[in-house]
Design an enzyme around this catalytic site. Structure first.
Site, mmCIF file in Angstrom:
data_model
loop_
_atom_site.group_PDB
_atom_site.id
_atom_site.type_symbol
_atom_site.label_atom_id
_atom_site.label_comp_id
_atom_site.label_asym_id
_atom_site.label_seq_id
_atom_site.Cartn_x
_atom_site.Cartn_y
_atom_site.Cartn_z
ATOM 1 C CG ASN A 77 7.769 3.535 3.714
ATOM 2 O OD1 ASN A 77 7.311 4.219 4.621
ATOM 3 N ND2 ASN A 77 7.170 3.402 2.540
ATOM 4 C CB CYS A 122 6.701 11.584 2.091
ATOM 5 S SG CYS A 122 5.694 13.081 2.015
ATOM 6 C CG HIS A 152 5.038 4.585 9.125
ATOM 7 N ND1 HIS A 152 4.172 3.736 8.479
ATOM 8 C CD2 HIS A 152 5.673 5.260 8.137
ATOM 9 C CE1 HIS A 152 4.281 3.879 7.177
ATOM 10 N NE2 HIS A 152 5.191 4.817 6.944
ATOM 11 N NE ARG A 206 -1.231 2.421 2.964
ATOM 12 C CZ ARG A 206 -0.728 3.526 3.498
ATOM 13 N NH1 ARG A 206 -0.611 4.646 2.798
ATOM 14 N NH2 ARG A 206 -0.261 3.510 4.736
ATOM 15 C CG ASP A 207 3.447 4.275 2.902
ATOM 16 O OD1 ASP A 207 3.151 5.229 2.169
ATOM 17 O OD2 ASP A 207 4.256 4.376 3.838
ATOM 18 C CG HIS A 227 9.006 7.657 5.383
ATOM 19 N ND1 HIS A 227 8.473 8.011 4.176
ATOM 20 C CD2 HIS A 227 8.021 6.978 6.026
ATOM 21 C CE1 HIS A 227 7.232 7.580 4.080
ATOM 22 N NE2 HIS A 227 6.932 6.949 5.202
#
Length: 324
Positions: A270, A261, A228, A35-36, A230
């Site tokens: 990530n 992002c 979470h 997903r991300d 990055h």
């Protein structure tokens, strides 16, 4: 709600200086690659590849694999096949497949698919990012989250919460830890079973992450928190270690370091799941994850997408294997 006291320096030092206390202790890795990791990819990834990726991730022992996002294909074309993905994947026993839901319209669509059992909701800790990302203020965004969460719970769905820009925002600068603490408290009061604290642009380091967690731990039990990170500045693993030393036992990561992002200058994606698992196993944690199979999956998805692997552990262990 009264906020609990910050963990004492003595208890934190005990955890840091006693690695054996982690031996066999469970740690949950939340895989967000499907997903991300994929949502901002410009080249469309076929549904069949997404489905196979999720199945492979389930097979390596991950217990939470984010499957897709019920957002409008107009805004995120890569996630336009959400129904097909969540329907076609194998449902492994004991594995959760949450889907991201941005609003009531997204939830309505998700509820039409009987395969959806868990959703994730998200808000930002900065006004600039909230307006850029979801076109509303923080307050408006969290009012929407409350509505979505209440409706989801009525329909027996589990709800996980995300907070973006917990360290800094590309538009507003540094984020106040007290703001993140208040928003975390709100999400838990809405009914989220867990809140993941997202360093969306990867700006955090050990100092800022430690200060954030000290503040948030006054508002929420540590067992309700996840992190979470990055890896924009190469600090993601050390930031997870800070979280571990505060008592947090859940972290999000993405296979091969996929994602990142789009608003973060120089963002590299990530935290790679393989790198996280390598560190966790070295510390003695039990993740239930087969690292060699995870690395095989990492190489496979990179080959399918025609991109380099961003996981240092994958690169190192594969190079070592080739030399033998």
């Amino acid at each position: 709600m009264l906020r609990s006291a910050v963990p004492s320096a003595v208890s934190i030092r005990t955890l840091v200086n006693n690695p054996s206390s982690k031996s066999g202790e469970a740690f949950r890795v939340v895989e967000v690659g499907a997903r991300d990791g994929l949502q901002n990819e410009k080249k469309m990834v076929p549904t069949a590849i997404k489905v196979e990726l999720i199945n492979k991730l389930s097979e390596v022992g991950l217990k939470t694999v984010e499957a897709t996002s019920y957002v409008s294909p107009k805004w995120v074309p890569q996630m336009g096949d959400h129904d097909n993905v969540i329907t076609q994947i194998k449902k492994y026993p004991g594995v959760a497949y949450p889907v991201l839901v941005p609003n009531l319209a997204g939830l309505k669509n998700a509820l039409q698919n009987e395969n959806v059992k868990e959703i994730a909701v998200f808000g930002a800790a900065s006004e600039g990012f909230s307006k850029k990302n979801i076109n509303c203020s923080i307050e408006e965004g969290f009012n929407r989250i409350k509505e979505v969460t209440e409706e989801a719970l009525k329909n027996n769905l589990r709800v996980r919460g995300y907070i973006s820009t917990v360290i800094a925002c590309p538009y507003d600068g540094k984020t106040k830890p007290s703001v993140v603490a208040d928003l975390t408290e709100k999400l838990l009061s809405f009914g989220c079973y867990e809140v993941s604290l997202g360093d969306t642009i990867g700006a955090g380091g050990a100092g800022s992450v430690g200060r954030l967690l000290d503040e948030v731990s006054k508002a929420a039990p540590l067992e309700k928190l996840a992190v979470h990170f990055h890896d924009t500045y190469g600090q993601a693993l050390s930031n997870v270690l800070v979280a571990i030393n505060r008592g947090i036992r859940v972290a999000d990561s993405s296979i091969a370091g996929l994602g990142g992002c789009p608003y973060a200058v120089g963002a590299t994606g990530n935290l790679a799941t393989e790198d996280l698992v390598y560190m966790l196993h070295d510390l003695g944690f039990n993740t239930g994850i087969n690292l060699p199979k995870l690395i095989q999956t990492s190489e496979w998805i990179c080959a399918q997408m025609g991109r380099n692997n961003a996981s240092r552990a994958s690169i190192a262990l594969l190079s070592k294997k080739k030399k033998l």
